[in-house]
Design a protein around this motif. Structure first.
Motif, PDB file in Angstrom:
ATOM      1  N   ASP A   1      42.682  52.913  35.433  1.00  0.00           N
ATOM      2  CA  ASP A   1      42.723  54.363  35.658  1.00  0.00           C
ATOM      3  C   ASP A   1      42.394  54.722  37.104  1.00  0.00           C
ATOM      4  O   ASP A   1      42.821  55.757  37.606  1.00  0.00           O
ATOM      5  CB  ASP A   1      41.742  55.072  34.716  1.00  0.00           C
ATOM      6  N   ASP A   2      41.632  53.870  37.771  1.00  0.00           N
ATOM      7  CA  ASP A   2      41.227  54.120  39.150  1.00  0.00           C
ATOM      8  C   ASP A   2      41.949  53.162  40.095  1.00  0.00           C
ATOM      9  O   ASP A   2      41.369  52.636  41.053  1.00  0.00           O
ATOM     10  CB  ASP A   2      39.702  53.936  39.263  1.00  0.00           C
ATOM     11  N   PHE A   3      43.259  52.934  39.835  1.00  0.00           N
ATOM     12  CA  PHE A   3      43.977  51.880  40.556  1.00  0.00           C
ATOM     13  C   PHE A   3      44.082  52.142  42.056  1.00  0.00           C
ATOM     14  O   PHE A   3      44.122  51.196  42.845  1.00  0.00           O
ATOM     15  CB  PHE A   3      45.378  51.665  39.958  1.00  0.00           C
ATOM     16  N   GLU A   4      44.108  53.404  42.487  1.00  0.00           N
ATOM     17  CA  GLU A   4      44.226  53.670  43.923  1.00  0.00           C
ATOM     18  C   GLU A   4      43.019  53.127  44.681  1.00  0.00           C
ATOM     19  O   GLU A   4      43.161  52.471  45.721  1.00  0.00           O
ATOM     20  CB  GLU A   4      44.385  55.173  44.179  1.00  0.00           C
ATOM     21  N   ARG A   5      41.816  53.369  44.175  1.00  0.00           N
ATOM     22  CA  ARG A   5      40.605  52.854  44.822  1.00  0.00           C
ATOM     23  C   ARG A   5      40.541  51.330  44.728  1.00  0.00           C
ATOM     24  O   ARG A   5      40.251  50.651  45.715  1.00  0.00           O
ATOM     25  CB  ARG A   5      39.362  53.462  44.171  1.00  0.00           C
ATOM     26  N   VAL A   6      40.831  50.796  43.543  1.00  0.00           N
ATOM     27  CA  VAL A   6      40.757  49.349  43.320  1.00  0.00           C
ATOM     28  C   VAL A   6      41.718  48.612  44.244  1.00  0.00           C
ATOM     29  O   VAL A   6      41.352  47.618  44.892  1.00  0.00           O
ATOM     30  CB  VAL A   6      41.055  49.017  41.840  1.00  0.00           C
ATOM     31  N   ASP A   7      42.956  49.098  44.328  1.00  0.00           N
ATOM     32  CA  ASP A   7      43.946  48.428  45.172  1.00  0.00           C
ATOM     33  C   ASP A   7      43.629  48.578  46.655  1.00  0.00           C
ATOM     34  O   ASP A   7      43.886  47.665  47.449  1.00  0.00           O
ATOM     35  CB  ASP A   7      45.348  48.973  44.870  1.00  0.00           C
ATOM     36  N   ALA A   8      43.067  49.720  47.053  1.00  0.00           N
ATOM     37  CA  ALA A   8      42.710  49.925  48.461  1.00  0.00           C
ATOM     38  C   ALA A   8      41.615  48.947  48.878  1.00  0.00           C
ATOM     39  O   ALA A   8      41.685  48.332  49.954  1.00  0.00           O
ATOM     40  CB  ALA A   8      42.254  51.360  48.685  1.00  0.00           C
ATOM     41  N   GLU A   9      40.593  48.806  48.048  1.00  0.00           N
ATOM     42  CA  GLU A   9      39.503  47.887  48.387  1.00  0.00           C
ATOM     43  C   GLU A   9      40.001  46.442  48.487  1.00  0.00           C
ATOM     44  O   GLU A   9      39.614  45.699  49.384  1.00  0.00           O
ATOM     45  CB  GLU A   9      38.400  47.999  47.334  1.00  0.00           C
ATOM     46  N   ALA A  10      40.867  46.054  47.544  1.00  0.00           N
ATOM     47  CA  ALA A  10      41.392  44.685  47.552  1.00  0.00           C
ATOM     48  C   ALA A  10      42.242  44.436  48.797  1.00  0.00           C
ATOM     49  O   ALA A  10      42.129  43.375  49.432  1.00  0.00           O
ATOM     50  CB  ALA A  10      42.214  44.438  46.289  1.00  0.00           C
ATOM     51  N   ALA A  11      43.097  45.388  49.165  1.00  0.00           N
ATOM     52  CA  ALA A  11      43.978  45.220  50.326  1.00  0.00           C
ATOM     53  C   ALA A  11      43.171  45.123  51.618  1.00  0.00           C
ATOM     54  O   ALA A  11      43.461  44.295  52.494  1.00  0.00           O
ATOM     55  CB  ALA A  11      44.972  46.382  50.407  1.00  0.00           C
ATOM     56  N   ARG A  12      42.151  45.959  51.735  1.00  0.00           N
ATOM     57  CA  ARG A  12      41.316  45.929  52.946  1.00  0.00           C
ATOM     58  C   ARG A  12      40.617  44.568  53.075  1.00  0.00           C
ATOM     59  O   ARG A  12      40.611  43.956  54.148  1.00  0.00           O
ATOM     60  CB  ARG A  12      40.284  47.052  52.896  1.00  0.00           C
ATOM     61  N   SER A  13      40.058  44.083  51.969  1.00  0.00           N
ATOM     62  CA  SER A  13      39.369  42.786  51.977  1.00  0.00           C
ATOM     63  C   SER A  13      40.327  41.649  52.304  1.00  0.00           C
ATOM     64  O   SER A  13      39.995  40.734  53.067  1.00  0.00           O
ATOM     65  CB  SER A  13      38.709  42.526  50.618  1.00  0.00           C
ATOM     66  N   PHE A  14      41.523  41.706  51.729  1.00  0.00           N
ATOM     67  CA  PHE A  14      42.493  40.637  51.951  1.00  0.00           C
ATOM     68  C   PHE A  14      42.960  40.611  53.398  1.00  0.00           C
ATOM     69  O   PHE A  14      43.087  39.537  54.003  1.00  0.00           O
ATOM     70  CB  PHE A  14      43.684  40.796  51.014  1.00  0.00           C
ATOM     71  N   GLY A  15      43.217  41.790  53.965  1.00  0.00           N
ATOM     72  CA  GLY A  15      43.635  41.857  55.363  1.00  0.00           C
ATOM     73  C   GLY A  15      42.574  41.291  56.293  1.00  0.00           C
ATOM     74  O   GLY A  15      42.886  40.559  57.245  1.00  0.00           O
ATOM     75  N   LEU A  16      41.303  41.608  56.037  1.00  0.00           N
ATOM     76  CA  LEU A  16      40.202  41.084  56.842  1.00  0.00           C
ATOM     77  C   LEU A  16      40.128  39.561  56.736  1.00  0.00           C
ATOM     78  O   LEU A  16      39.974  38.855  57.741  1.00  0.00           O
ATOM     79  CB  LEU A  16      38.878  41.692  56.369  1.00  0.00           C
ATOM     80  N   ALA A  17      40.235  39.055  55.499  1.00  0.00           N
ATOM     81  CA  ALA A  17      40.140  37.612  55.280  1.00  0.00           C
ATOM     82  C   ALA A  17      41.314  36.874  55.918  1.00  0.00           C
ATOM     83  O   ALA A  17      41.140  35.782  56.482  1.00  0.00           O
ATOM     84  CB  ALA A  17      40.072  37.312  53.784  1.00  0.00           C
ATOM     85  N   ALA A  18      42.507  37.467  55.842  1.00  0.00           N
ATOM     86  CA  ALA A  18      43.689  36.838  56.443  1.00  0.00           C
ATOM     87  C   ALA A  18      43.544  36.772  57.963  1.00  0.00           C
ATOM     88  O   ALA A  18      43.894  35.768  58.598  1.00  0.00           O
ATOM     89  CB  ALA A  18      44.949  37.609  56.055  1.00  0.00           C
TER      90      ALA A  18
END
Length: 294
Positions: A76-93
């Motif tokens: 239900d809160d996919f916008e927040r969940v996906d934003a946090e995951a994308a930010r973390s992944f970009g940093l790690a990459a």
């Protein structure tokens, strides 16, 4: 040129087809999954979860290209969940020295009143590249293939209902694309300098309304069209409950998908065909292949 490629969502709808295609192309492929011990596909299984930032460093170590295939429509809160995951992944990459991130996003014109689903896809595009790794985005509408949520919803509607009542949004045009062409395009942009930092639109040759897609699918599956009545008022919430009753798609995923169906998503840029030549499959052929796959 051989690349070391990490595929997130390696066991998902797109990932399980993409990994073998990349291996066949000669790349060194890491299949990222939360349960690597249970992975039995090609490539090297590695543990990683985009929602657990601490798990990403090892998975991305030494990777040239990271392919991001994750979204959370069942939340239900996919916008927040996906934003946090994308930010973390970009940093790690970026920390791992990756040269390219490839992301499968959603088709739709920028600047329009985008649905939460499409707005989230745009946000993920931006956040993946925020730490400096060039992002290649492929924007697609409905992807047709066995196991894909949109296709399975269509298949089950046609299979389970002798007649249908559809809302006004069923007349909205979209541009479906076969999973085979999506995989072909994803493979085609991996490691390509001319693809880095660019957004490409991808689609099949047919521009169809959702109503036309249902009828064409019925003709392929049943050899005939099905009676369809258009209802003047049927909200996304009501539609999602109806979908969940007659298909295996859950209410939350159905509602998040249906919210996007009022926005016309048509391919207007065809630059991808210069970079990755080849004629995409028609919708009818995509349906036949999806049925043959199960």
């Amino acid at each position: 040129m051989t690349q070391t490629v990490l595929v997130t969502g390696a066991t998902g709808f797109v990932g399980k087809r993409l990994v073998p295609a990349l291996v066949e192309e000669g790349h060194q492929v890491r299949a990222m999954t939360r349960k690597p011990d249970a992975y039995d596909g090609p490539g090297e299984p590695v543990h990683g979860d985009v929602h657990d930032a601490g798990s990403l460093a090892d998975a991305l170590s030494g990777v040239d290209v990271a392919i991001y295939l994750v979204h959370s429509l069942d939340d239900d809160d996919f916008e927040r969940v996906d934003a946090e995951a994308a930010r973390s992944f970009g940093l790690a990459a970026a920390a791992a020295g990756a040269r390219q991130i490839v992301y499968l996003g959603g088709l739709g014109k920028d600047g329009e009143d985008l649905s939460p689903h499409l707005r989230s896809r745009r946000q993920v595009e931006r956040l993946l590249g925020e730490s400096g790794v060039p992002v290649t985005v492929l924007r697609a509408a409905i992807v047709v293939g066995a196991g894909g949520i949109s296709w399975e919803m269509t298949r089950e509607l046609v299979k389970n209902l002798p007649a249908m009542v559809v809302p006004k949004w069923a007349e909205t045009r979209t541009q479906p694309i076969s999973i085979h062409d999506v995989v072909r395009y994803l493979v085609g942009v991996v490691g390509r300098e001319e693809a880095m930092g660019r957004v490409f639109e991808v689609g099949g040759p047919d521009q169809l309304s959702y109503l036309q897609m249902l009828q064409e699918a019925a003709e392929v599956m049943l050899g005939r069209r099905v009676p369809i009545l258009k209802a003047p008022v049927l909200t996304p919430r009501l539609s999602s409950y109806w979908i969940s009753l007659v298909t295996s798609v859950d209410v939350t995923t159905g509602r998040n998908l249906i919210d996007s169906m009022g926005t016309e998503v048509i391919q207007t840029d065809f630059a991808i065909r210069d970079l990755v030549p080849g004629e995409p499959l028609t919708y009818a052929e995509s349906v036949r292949r999806a049925l043959a796959e199960g």
